[in-house]
Scaffold this active site. Sequence first.
Site, PDB file in Angstrom:
ATOM      1  N   GLU A 102       0.095  -1.075   5.582  1.00  0.00           N
ATOM      2  CA  GLU A 102       1.123  -0.704   6.555  1.00  0.00           C
ATOM      3  C   GLU A 102       0.995   0.759   6.940  1.00  0.00           C
ATOM      4  O   GLU A 102       1.414   1.168   8.014  1.00  0.00           O
ATOM      5  CB  GLU A 102       2.517  -0.956   5.956  1.00  0.00           C
ATOM      6  CG  GLU A 102       3.663  -0.810   6.959  1.00  0.00           C
ATOM      7  CD  GLU A 102       4.251   0.603   7.060  1.00  0.00           C
ATOM      8  OE1 GLU A 102       5.035   0.842   7.991  1.00  0.00           O
ATOM      9  OE2 GLU A 102       3.921   1.466   6.219  1.00  0.00           O
TER      10      GLU A 102
ATOM     11  N   ASP B 106       0.829  -1.212   0.000  1.00  0.00           N
ATOM     12  CA  ASP B 106       0.000   0.000   0.000  1.00  0.00           C
ATOM     13  C   ASP B 106       0.861   1.258   0.000  1.00  0.00           C
ATOM     14  O   ASP B 106       2.064   1.230   0.267  1.00  0.00           O
ATOM     15  CB  ASP B 106      -0.949   0.012   1.205  1.00  0.00           C
ATOM     16  CG  ASP B 106      -0.220   0.056   2.538  1.00  0.00           C
ATOM     17  OD1 ASP B 106       0.816  -0.637   2.679  1.00  0.00           O
ATOM     18  OD2 ASP B 106      -0.688   0.775   3.435  1.00  0.00           O
TER      19      ASP B 106
END
Lengths: 357, 357
Positions: B129, B75
């Site tokens: 994350e 991400d």
Amino acid sequence: MENPLTPEVLADPVELTRVLVDIESVSRNEKAIADCVEQVLRGVPHLTTYRHGNTVMARTDLGRASRVVLAGHLDTVPLNNNFPSTTRGDLMYGCGTSDMKSGVAHALHLAVTLPEPKYDVTYFFYEAEEIESKYNGLTLVAEAHPEWLTADFALLLEPTHGIVEAGCQGTMRSVVTTTGVRAHSARSWHGVNAIHAAAEVLNRLGGYEARRVTIDGCDYREGMNAVRITGGVAGNVVPDHCEVEVNYRFAPDRTPAEAEAHLREVFAGFEVRVTDAAPGAAPGLDAPPAKEFLAAVDAPPIGKLGWTDVARFAAMGIPALNFGPGDPNLAHHPNEHVEISKIRAGAETLHRWLTLP
Amino acid sequence: MENPLTPEVLADPVELTRVLVDIESVSRNEKAIADCVEQVLRGVPHLTTYRHGNTVMARTDLGRASRVVLAGHLDTVPLNNNFPSTTRGDLMYGCGTSDMKSGVAHALHLAVTLPEPKYDVTYFFYEAEEIESKYNGLTLVAEAHPEWLTADFALLLEPTHGIVEAGCQGTMRSVVTTTGVRAHSARSWHGVNAIHAAAEVLNRLGGYEARRVTIDGCDYREGMNAVRITGGVAGNVVPDHCEVEVNYRFAPDRTPAEAEAHLREVFAGFEVRVTDAAPGAAPGLDAPPAKEFLAAVDAPPIGKLGWTDVARFAAMGIPALNFGPGDPNLAHHPNEHVEISKIRAGAETLHRWLTLP
């Protein structure tokens, strides 16, 4: 709606207070109460009545040597589970009981019941005192019809707990800004923390020695306070900006310009932005009607510390005093109330002032 | 969608970085990129592939003496006018170029092109994350399938600018509160100003001497910073409450409990509430694969100052290091970019480590 301001109600300042409280009139919703007041005043033969927006005024024109204004605002702060009024013993509770429908009741009672006061009187009932100045009925009339407000003295019936409060302090709001350099908080030595820099602003406020000033026997006590502080970007960022909003209340011997100069001196080395200022008003005890009013009250005047519309009258060149039955500390409180005995005592004082030879 | 991760793209870590950047994958929107990565890995005969949510992992099972994890999150932070990628000279710009699709490209390139690495390797590509820990793919897999993460050493390919950053500092967020007594600012001596009281909190922060600690040759530098301050009730009220949010970054020789005790010592006399804490991680240089990795890199390791998921690996008992081509100072910046030469250099280092006898 049938007008609840009946002759019986108008004859009794306590009953009149209750009925005025029970006409809801939160700021910007003063039409109903203004309609009722206007209708009453237009029916009084010794008065000439005018209206501007939801501000209503009526005046005697007896050719007296002096003219006085009795003024009160018709609006209240928002209701807070304190509407309609309730009474327990000597206390009448409800939104506006103290601030300031008991004061409005004084003026309206006298307007109706006193055909030949000692001075010509302008009874002034205005809208939107509790909100932004641009809606304030006193401001609007002063701009649109300044001649309506010509007078030698004004009595503002704001809550003073039955004591004469003279003049008022000025108020200034400013923002003191500290700046720094952003950085990730994991490597904070790359940045400069603007919140840490605000320590010195707060240290100066904490160590500030406020002036006490006596003017015409009235004591004014200044104060300088942080009323807001904000800073911060994110939980992991050294912030580069912090703002401290400072409210300075200053005695009426200082102009706003002098107050600003002082503020900048206190915060020398910092960016200071003045966001709002209102001048104070000198005590206003010298006008002959003021002297006679003070003689009618059995306690000496004290300095008014909060800001009130007496400053607007002072700015128009009209000396003004605050005098009302409500307790100023209860204004805007959910348990706002007024002592019924103070309403009666205030009404007697005003009657004495306006009728004694 | 046709999978843009073609064999030609997978063969070149730079081209692979570009293509990964151009698959938008802001946190919580990782399905498309995870689908592409999963499809590639399932087509590689020397790997066994698993998926949990939008986290994809693949492993060799060669019976080697040691197992290492190469990990990277799929991400990115939200786009900021920096999508898709653009290239100028040696610099590739775009959201995720540094943090951390260049690191992901390293791992994916090796997964596909290295059938017989020196250690068994677990390639771990995880979701979320950049947001709350409860969505973090590493956390979720550690809870649901802890056996997927069994290993002797982990390399987290977060941006370190091609240097080995060892361990990480812990981080603790706390709120230091000051209280006072409300009063009208026109009569401020009836109150106690909670914002003024915060001066002492800021004075202590301003005068704070942060520790510097050396562990296994790595320097860690602590920091304690106000990251937010809020106080204030209204422009005319002395405030009774002020909060200073303090972020304490502490070296990995301190546990969170020790960090909290220190924080409470610094703010003795004030109300301190810890709102969030994450432990640091010791450098993790002793595992044999770590030693061999350090030998393959031509610069000595330094202490990692920011908090990263190496701490999650450390908490699972897996020593871990940070090593990635991106510049950590550009992470989350609108002009985020990565040096193409650093991608090539990093890929060579990793290849050397995993292939040299």
